[in-house]
Design a protein around this motif. Structure first.
Motif, mmCIF file in Angstrom:
data_model
loop_
_atom_site.group_PDB
_atom_site.id
_atom_site.type_symbol
_atom_site.label_atom_id
_atom_site.label_comp_id
_atom_site.label_asym_id
_atom_site.label_seq_id
_atom_site.Cartn_x
_atom_site.Cartn_y
_atom_site.Cartn_z
ATOM 1 N N LEU A 175 11.614 -37.271 25.556
ATOM 2 C CA LEU A 175 10.640 -36.770 26.908
ATOM 3 C C LEU A 175 9.232 -36.889 27.090
ATOM 4 C CD1 LEU A 175 12.400 -33.400 26.292
ATOM 5 C CD2 LEU A 175 13.060 -35.298 27.873
ATOM 6 N N LEU A 176 8.916 -36.929 26.306
ATOM 7 C CA LEU A 176 7.370 -37.472 26.453
ATOM 8 C C LEU A 176 7.051 -39.062 27.341
ATOM 9 C CD1 LEU A 176 5.343 -36.152 23.128
ATOM 10 C CD2 LEU A 176 5.255 -34.988 25.784
ATOM 11 N N ALA A 177 7.533 -39.934 27.323
ATOM 12 C CA ALA A 177 7.805 -41.012 27.142
ATOM 13 C C ALA A 177 8.231 -41.272 29.153
ATOM 14 C CB ALA A 177 8.698 -42.020 26.232
ATOM 15 N N THR A 178 8.529 -39.739 29.810
ATOM 16 C CA THR A 178 9.072 -39.934 30.743
ATOM 17 C C THR A 178 7.995 -39.765 31.873
ATOM 18 O OG1 THR A 178 9.611 -37.383 30.940
ATOM 19 C CG2 THR A 178 11.859 -40.103 30.103
ATOM 20 N N GLU A 201 8.293 -38.115 33.659
ATOM 21 C CA GLU A 201 8.100 -36.566 34.550
ATOM 22 C C GLU A 201 7.663 -35.339 33.639
ATOM 23 O OE1 GLU A 201 11.729 -39.598 36.516
ATOM 24 O OE2 GLU A 201 10.587 -38.860 35.054
ATOM 25 N N ILE A 202 7.965 -36.176 32.943
ATOM 26 C CA ILE A 202 7.136 -35.042 31.510
ATOM 27 C C ILE A 202 5.795 -34.797 31.135
ATOM 28 C CG2 ILE A 202 6.875 -34.339 29.088
ATOM 29 C CD1 ILE A 202 9.931 -33.273 31.133
ATOM 30 N N GLY A 203 4.580 -34.331 31.591
ATOM 31 C CA GLY A 203 3.455 -34.130 31.783
ATOM 32 C C GLY A 203 2.783 -33.266 30.316
ATOM 33 N N TYR A 204 3.234 -32.915 30.085
ATOM 34 C CA TYR A 204 2.568 -32.242 28.661
ATOM 35 C C TYR A 204 3.522 -31.469 27.494
ATOM 36 C CZ TYR A 204 4.249 -28.124 30.622
ATOM 37 O OH TYR A 204 5.392 -26.628 31.171
ATOM 38 N N LEU A 205 3.577 -31.383 26.434
ATOM 39 C CA LEU A 205 4.274 -30.880 25.477
ATOM 40 C C LEU A 205 4.100 -29.383 25.138
ATOM 41 C CD1 LEU A 205 5.475 -31.512 22.493
ATOM 42 C CD2 LEU A 205 3.462 -31.163 21.247
ATOM 43 N N ALA A 206 5.063 -28.822 25.976
ATOM 44 C CA ALA A 206 5.159 -27.265 25.958
ATOM 45 C C ALA A 206 4.191 -26.594 24.564
ATOM 46 C CB ALA A 206 6.173 -27.219 26.608
ATOM 47 N N GLU A 207 4.341 -25.442 25.057
ATOM 48 C CA GLU A 207 4.238 -24.441 24.197
ATOM 49 C C GLU A 207 4.155 -24.345 22.770
ATOM 50 O OE1 GLU A 207 4.792 -19.740 24.783
ATOM 51 O OE2 GLU A 207 5.795 -20.797 26.495
ATOM 52 N N LEU A 247 2.620 -36.842 19.263
ATOM 53 C CA LEU A 247 3.275 -37.716 19.743
ATOM 54 C C LEU A 247 2.780 -37.838 20.951
ATOM 55 C CD1 LEU A 247 6.844 -37.598 18.919
ATOM 56 C CD2 LEU A 247 6.189 -39.574 18.975
ATOM 57 N N ALA A 248 2.251 -36.397 21.499
ATOM 58 C CA ALA A 248 1.746 -35.840 22.355
ATOM 59 C C ALA A 248 0.438 -36.485 22.676
ATOM 60 C CB ALA A 248 1.593 -34.351 23.144
ATOM 61 N N GLN A 249 -0.528 -37.037 21.888
ATOM 62 C CA GLN A 249 -1.426 -37.432 21.901
ATOM 63 C C GLN A 249 -1.738 -38.805 21.719
ATOM 64 O OE1 GLN A 249 -2.534 -35.362 17.899
ATOM 65 N NE2 GLN A 249 -4.105 -33.847 18.473
ATOM 66 N N ALA A 250 -0.321 -39.635 21.227
ATOM 67 C CA ALA A 250 0.021 -40.180 21.130
ATOM 68 C C ALA A 250 -0.196 -40.957 23.180
ATOM 69 C CB ALA A 250 0.790 -41.301 20.744
ATOM 70 N N ASP A 268 -8.331 -27.471 16.738
ATOM 71 C CA ASP A 268 -8.371 -28.742 16.219
ATOM 72 C C ASP A 268 -7.334 -29.326 16.527
ATOM 73 O OD1 ASP A 268 -11.164 -27.917 15.881
ATOM 74 O OD2 ASP A 268 -10.955 -27.262 14.224
ATOM 75 N N ALA A 269 -5.904 -28.672 16.143
ATOM 76 C CA ALA A 269 -5.100 -29.292 15.679
ATOM 77 C C ALA A 269 -4.327 -30.295 16.871
ATOM 78 C CB ALA A 269 -4.126 -28.606 14.686
ATOM 79 N N GLY A 270 -4.791 -29.351 18.056
ATOM 80 C CA GLY A 270 -5.194 -30.655 19.732
ATOM 81 C C GLY A 270 -4.219 -29.348 20.669
ATOM 82 N N MET A 271 -4.425 -28.257 20.366
ATOM 83 C CA MET A 271 -3.937 -27.369 21.082
ATOM 84 C C MET A 271 -5.015 -26.865 22.283
ATOM 85 S SD MET A 271 -1.374 -26.882 19.646
ATOM 86 C CE MET A 271 -1.486 -27.213 17.840
ATOM 87 N N SER A 272 -4.828 -26.793 23.535
ATOM 88 C CA SER A 272 -5.404 -26.840 24.771
ATOM 89 C C SER A 272 -5.562 -25.677 25.825
ATOM 90 C CB SER A 272 -5.866 -28.249 25.694
ATOM 91 O OG SER A 272 -4.222 -27.930 25.976
ATOM 92 N N THR A 273 -4.567 -24.918 25.141
ATOM 93 C CA THR A 273 -5.271 -23.700 26.284
ATOM 94 C C THR A 273 -4.200 -22.583 25.353
ATOM 95 O OG1 THR A 273 -2.609 -24.078 26.981
ATOM 96 C CG2 THR A 273 -3.937 -25.474 28.237
ATOM 97 N N ASP A 274 -4.091 -20.985 25.987
ATOM 98 C CA ASP A 274 -2.957 -20.290 25.489
ATOM 99 C C ASP A 274 -3.159 -19.298 26.473
ATOM 100 O OD1 ASP A 274 -1.614 -18.606 23.882
ATOM 101 O OD2 ASP A 274 -3.663 -18.125 22.031
ATOM 102 N N HIS A 275 -2.141 -18.956 26.426
ATOM 103 C CA HIS A 275 -1.578 -17.655 27.369
ATOM 104 C C HIS A 275 -0.970 -16.322 27.270
ATOM 105 C CE1 HIS A 275 2.399 -19.307 26.641
ATOM 106 N NE2 HIS A 275 2.591 -18.506 26.772
#
Length: 546
Positions: free
Chosen positions: A133-136, A138-144, A164-167, A189-196
């Protein structure tokens, strides 16, 4: 070539001028002078920074038809609801449907399907699937990343998806309700950038200070705007607006535009408010959405004024998609994909024998929140069975596996307020089994079977006749319908009124609240198709308090 007061969100200025459009883009911006009071205003379109389109009960084309009327031009959309039902083919279905309209859906790769190992889902999205999915484009991010315990305890699959998302250099959405302090720092620090999922100012402040982007959520069930909006003045570059889960009746009434008006009414600055509503999501997720610059896609809205934000026009890629309260997007039908493999239940399957004296664990639903409390209450026992106690508002809740025949899981819940009958739904985050709450076993069984017979939907039932139920079918994955969104809005509103006026529910959104009572990753006490679950200890717990 529209002429109006043009907002520049980057230098925070307003000038009177003209946009020249060409090939779906802004070819030129001519500014003639200062703002002209009384003339309309042009600004970038609104963006919902985190939403599950499926929770609107509408397919992507129908969702878009309603959203554009309110000035929304794009969403950051997590398709993990249909992913839990159908896996990667479900995500691909959402992308295909979204591509039928000009609205700008940015989909993520679901990171937690199934959400936990303590429930039955219809599919698994593996590390290999996430890579695909991440390689396409149409997919812009790793979901929550809902499995925050997995992040903190170095779960190999969780870490592999993050890597994978970081790569692929794609952002990673967080989901960590209540997490603060050192654990929150480790999660970030592990890579999560948002929280809702922040539900207090203190939690949002703690995470924002650590550099996290905070999404202020105001949906049909979870409403955190009032608690979190003070953060806008303190961290204007880190705040976004989102709905997360929004039912069709409230989507028909308004969307992100309502949060803009509320923020301004709370005396937040125009520029900070529009930064959260328009600018920050596009920059953070690198969305292909125009921001009123020469060469940008021609995505913008025209409003009467900068107080009420009544939308005159919504334009996407140079095409007028809504005008003066009317959607110009087509009313499209869609393929009905689904997975529903359970048989009707018998009333006796919902009976629960008492295992002895003492208190039981009861879920306390909280209006306007996804979190619940755990109560220890004396049960009502009749003929050796634990039964609902309507007078004390202690009702029975069940979760029934929709993917295979299995024994229903039974628990008890407070604050739904039903005085008779039952309600049931095939929308049950995140695995979307059938969840029902009711005053008696007969009504609960009838409601569950009505959902099963329809292969998905929302139902309210009362009385002794099999005909006395109200059903809203959801034939697409048991989550959505491709029926005209405005018609579904009216039908859902009527069903909602029936549950409140006739059955007695005291909740502001009973079906939305019901859908989260099986969401195990939100504490404290929930129910899956496998049993009662303690969201703090992250394990099953018995009904009886010992």
């Amino acid at each position: 070539m529209p002429t109006a007061n043009i907002l520049n969100l980057f230098d925070q200025t307003i000038s009177y001028g003209t946009l020249t459009l060409g090939n779906g883009r802004i070819a030129r911006i001519d500014r003639y002078g200062p703002e002209k009071p009384g003339e309309p205003y042009i600004l970038p379109g609104f963006v919902d920074a985190h939403v599950h389109v499926e929770s609107s009960l509408l397919t992507p084309p129908q969702f878009a038809r309603l959203a554009v009327v309110h000035g929304t031009v794009a969403t950051v959309s997590d398709p993990h609801e249909i992913g839990n039902v159908l896996g990667v083919p479900g995500v691909e279905y959402m992308i295909r449907e979204a591509n039928r309209v000009p609205f700008k859906f940015m989909f993520g790769a679901p990171s937690c399907v199934p959400a936990t190992t303590f429930e039955t889902a219809g599919a698994t999205i593996s590390v290999r699937d996430v890579r695909k999915l991440l390689a396409t484009k149409e997919i812009g991010y790793l979901a929550e990343m809902m499995n925050f315990p997995g992040v903190l305890h170095d779960d190999p699959d969780v870490l592999a998806k993050i890597t994978l998302a970081q790569a692929f250099n794609k952002p990673i959405d967080g989901h960590a309700p209540g997490l603060m302090g050192n654990d929150a720092q480790r999660y970030i620090d592990a890579g999560m950038s948002t929280d809702h999922e922040c539900f207090t100012y203190e939690e949002g402040l703690d995470k924002a200070r650590r550099g996290m982007h905070i999404l202020i959520r105001e949906g049909s069930a979870a409403r955190n705007f009032d608690a979190l909006i003070p953060l806008l003045a303190e961290f204007p570059a880190q705040i976004m607006f989102c709905s997360d889960d929004k039912h069709p009746d409230t989507l028909a009434e308004g969307h992100i535009n309502q949060l803009v008006v509320r923020a301004l009414a709370a005396e937040h600055s125009l520029w900070n408010t529009l930064r959260a509503a328009c600018l920050n999501p596009v920059l953070h997720y690198r969305m292909p959405v125009g921001l009123l610059r020469e060469g940008d896609p021609a995505d913008f809205i025209m409003v009467d004024d900068l107080r009420d934000f009544r939308v005159r026009q919504t334009v996407i890629n140079g095409e007028v998609v809504a005008e003066n309260g009317t959607s110009l997007l087509p009313d499209l039908r869609s393929e009905h994909v689904n997975q529903f493999n359970c048989s009707p239940k018998r009333v006796e399957e919902f009976a629960l024998a008492s295992s002895g004296e003492g208190k039981i664990r009861v879920i306390e639903a909280l209006d306007g929140q996804l979190i619940t409390n755990e109560l220890h209450l004396e049960p009502r026992i009749e003929n050796g069975l634990i039964v609902p106690d309507v007078e004390r508002d202690i009702l029975k809740i069940t979760v029934v596996n929709r993917y295979a025949d299995a024994k229903p899981a039974i628990g008890f819940i407070k604050n739904f307020g039903l005085k008779q009958g039952a309600i049931a739904s095939s929308v049950g985050h995140d695995s979307h089994n059938i969840t029902a709450v009711g005053c008696d076993d007969e009504s609960i069984c009838r409601a569950v079977n009505a959902v099963t017979d329809a292969r998905g939907g929302l139902v309210a039932t009362y009385g002794s006749s099999l005909l006395t139920h109200h059903l809203l079918p959801l034939p697409v994955a048991g989550l959505m319908t491709d029926t005209d969104g405005y018609e579904i809005s009216r039908r859902y509103a009527a069903l909602d009124r029936f549950v409140k006026d006739e059955l007695g529910s005291t909740l502001s959104a009973p079906f939305m609240t019901l859908s989260f009572m099986a969401l195990l990753v939100i504490p404290s006490l929930k129910l899956s198709d496998m049993g009662i679950f303690d969201g703090k200890l992250f394990n099953f717990t018995p009904l009886q308090v010992r």
